[in-house]
Design a protein around this motif. Structure first.
Motif, PDB file in Angstrom:
ATOM      1  N   CYS A 261       0.815  -1.020  -0.119  1.00  0.00           N
ATOM      2  CA  CYS A 261      -0.030  -0.091  -0.063  1.00  0.00           C
ATOM      3  C   CYS A 261       0.997   1.248   0.256  1.00  0.00           C
ATOM      4  O   CYS A 261       2.347   1.137   0.291  1.00  0.00           O
ATOM      5  CB  CYS A 261      -0.970  -0.001   1.157  1.00  0.00           C
ATOM      6  N   CYS A 262       0.293   2.533  -0.360  1.00  0.00           N
ATOM      7  CA  CYS A 262       1.113   3.641  -0.426  1.00  0.00           C
ATOM      8  C   CYS A 262       0.825   4.504   0.850  1.00  0.00           C
ATOM      9  O   CYS A 262      -0.303   4.279   1.508  1.00  0.00           O
ATOM     10  CB  CYS A 262       0.263   4.500  -1.552  1.00  0.00           C
ATOM     11  N   GLN A 263       1.789   5.059   1.480  1.00  0.00           N
ATOM     12  CA  GLN A 263       1.761   5.626   2.720  1.00  0.00           C
ATOM     13  C   GLN A 263       2.007   7.136   2.623  1.00  0.00           C
ATOM     14  O   GLN A 263       2.883   7.664   1.852  1.00  0.00           O
ATOM     15  CB  GLN A 263       3.060   5.205   3.580  1.00  0.00           C
ATOM     16  N   VAL A 264       1.056   8.037   2.989  1.00  0.00           N
ATOM     17  CA  VAL A 264       0.880   9.299   3.089  1.00  0.00           C
ATOM     18  C   VAL A 264       0.899   9.564   4.538  1.00  0.00           C
ATOM     19  O   VAL A 264       0.032   9.756   5.286  1.00  0.00           O
ATOM     20  CB  VAL A 264      -0.196  10.087   2.406  1.00  0.00           C
ATOM     21  N   THR A 265       2.155   9.981   5.267  1.00  0.00           N
ATOM     22  CA  THR A 265       2.243  10.172   6.719  1.00  0.00           C
ATOM     23  C   THR A 265       2.777  11.505   7.123  1.00  0.00           C
ATOM     24  O   THR A 265       3.563  12.196   6.121  1.00  0.00           O
ATOM     25  CB  THR A 265       3.408   9.068   7.196  1.00  0.00           C
ATOM     26  N   ILE A 266       2.513  11.891   8.337  1.00  0.00           N
ATOM     27  CA  ILE A 266       3.111  12.884   8.673  1.00  0.00           C
ATOM     28  C   ILE A 266       4.618  12.770   9.122  1.00  0.00           C
ATOM     29  O   ILE A 266       4.968  11.893   9.850  1.00  0.00           O
ATOM     30  CB  ILE A 266       2.329  13.339  10.100  1.00  0.00           C
ATOM     31  N   ASP A 267       5.416  13.876   8.963  1.00  0.00           N
ATOM     32  CA  ASP A 267       6.794  13.817   9.426  1.00  0.00           C
ATOM     33  C   ASP A 267       6.789  14.136  11.010  1.00  0.00           C
ATOM     34  O   ASP A 267       6.955  15.440  11.293  1.00  0.00           O
ATOM     35  CB  ASP A 267       7.484  14.802   8.540  1.00  0.00           C
TER      36      ASP A 267
END
Length: 343
Positions: A162-168
């Motif tokens: 899956c693709c991850q769009v995460t907070i830094d």
């Protein structure tokens, strides 16, 4: 028995992917004879006959994108969902939104149902993908779904396609600590969360690193476990107050909810914010403007965050190459809850 079946359950019994079941049912040639025979055997066993709706869902796009959030009451999640919803609609799709009530079993059930309904993509916000260690069964579920439907998460799934769009998270802690240290604070506490959650773990690792880099002492008693609620924040500062003769001059709360509880405890002990204790939180939800003093908080630009999640889903639907991990850069919004340390 046949009416209770779906392609996901058929796939499990036949030992193949749901995508393979779909190809067998649509008479697609790209299936080996051995796998086709196993699928057809299960179908015959239960005399399975998909209804017209199910047939249509297998064969065509639905123009529906599923959005799954751990807690729709929490303003972080509701802000994320709202901005995903707006972007999905603006791009000509229909959002299907589900809250899981922070129930992991319900999350698994909803993912399976979204797959059965053939969402064009599934966006997962929070939940089991927030765990530091991914359960193999969950990774397997995500992989089964992702073989035919793009899955995008704000967390991470070890071994998951899956693709991850995460907070830094590290950058958020960088800015929080830089602000407080720059104001002269040397005793800084961290309240809330548990290390089994990746976002909390990442914050704590960077917190320790920044203390060391700035020549400051790490005090384990200044790091307090609690849940992510108002009551968790309250109990967290109570534990800090009871367990320390020397109190910190600044506190970083795990989220805005927790910070509200911290504020209540601080005031009940006759202390003032920010005169006695400065306070920073994470998430920058509407809560920050409802308390006195107004909270300094780490913001994520929810509109841009939601757009990136939906853009990623649509790129995957369109067959485009998408980075496996994309980071959202946070920004500290400074308000009246922090002040320079009085010597």
């Amino acid at each position: 028995m046949g009416s209770e079946l779906n392609i996901y359950k058929i796939a499990q019994e036949a030992g193949v992917s749901p995508a393979t079941v779909s190809r067998v049912m649509t008479k697609n040639a790209r299936v080996s004879e051995e796998k086709r025979a196993r699928v057809e055997a299960v179908i015959r066993k239960y005399d399975y006959r998909p209804n017209a709706l199910a047939q249509g869902l297998i064969k065509t796009k639905t123009n529906v994108i599923g959005v799954l959030a751990a807690d729709l009451v929490n303003p972080y999640y509701s802000s994320m969902v709202e901005n995903c919803e707006k972007e999905i609609i603006a791009r000509g799709y229909v959002p299907m939104i589900c809250g899981t009530l922070s129930n992991p079993d319900l999350e698994v059930e909803y993912i399976q149902k979204m797959f059965d309904m053939r969402m064009d993509a599934i966006i997962i916000i929070g939940g089991k993908s927030d765990s530091l260690v991914t359960e193999p069964e969950y990774a397997d579920l995500i992989n089964r779904v992702a073989e035919s439907i793009p899955v995008i998460t704000t967390g991470k799934v070890e071994g998951g396609e899956c693709c991850q769009v995460t907070i830094d998270e590290a950058e958020g802690m960088n800015q929080s600590m830089e602000c407080l240290i720059g104001l002269g604070h040397r005793r800084i506490a961290l309240i809330g969360g548990v290390e089994e959650m990746k976002s909390t773990y990442d914050k704590r690792i960077r917190y320790r690193s920044l203390l060391r880099k700035n020549g400051l002492t790490y005090r384990e008693r200044y790091v307090i476990n609690s849940n992510y609620s108002v009551e968790g924040g309250y109990q967290g500062f109570e534990a800090l107050f009871q367990g320390n003769k020397t109190l910190p001059t600044a506190v970083i709360a795990i989220n805005d909810y927790s910070a509200v509880g911290v504020m209540r405890s601080i005031k009940e002990h006759g202390l003032r914010i920010p005169e006695d204790i400065s306070l920073i939180s994470f998430d920058n939800t509407f809560i920050v403007d409802t308390v006195i003093p107004r909270l300094s908080s780490i913001s994520y630009d929810y509109e841009a965050f939601g757009k990136l999640l939906v853009d990623t889903a649509l790129d995957k639907i369109g067959g485009k190459e998408v980075p496996e991990v994309q980071k959202v850069t946070p920004t500290l919004i400074i308000r009246e809850s922090v002040a320079e340390l009085k010597r």
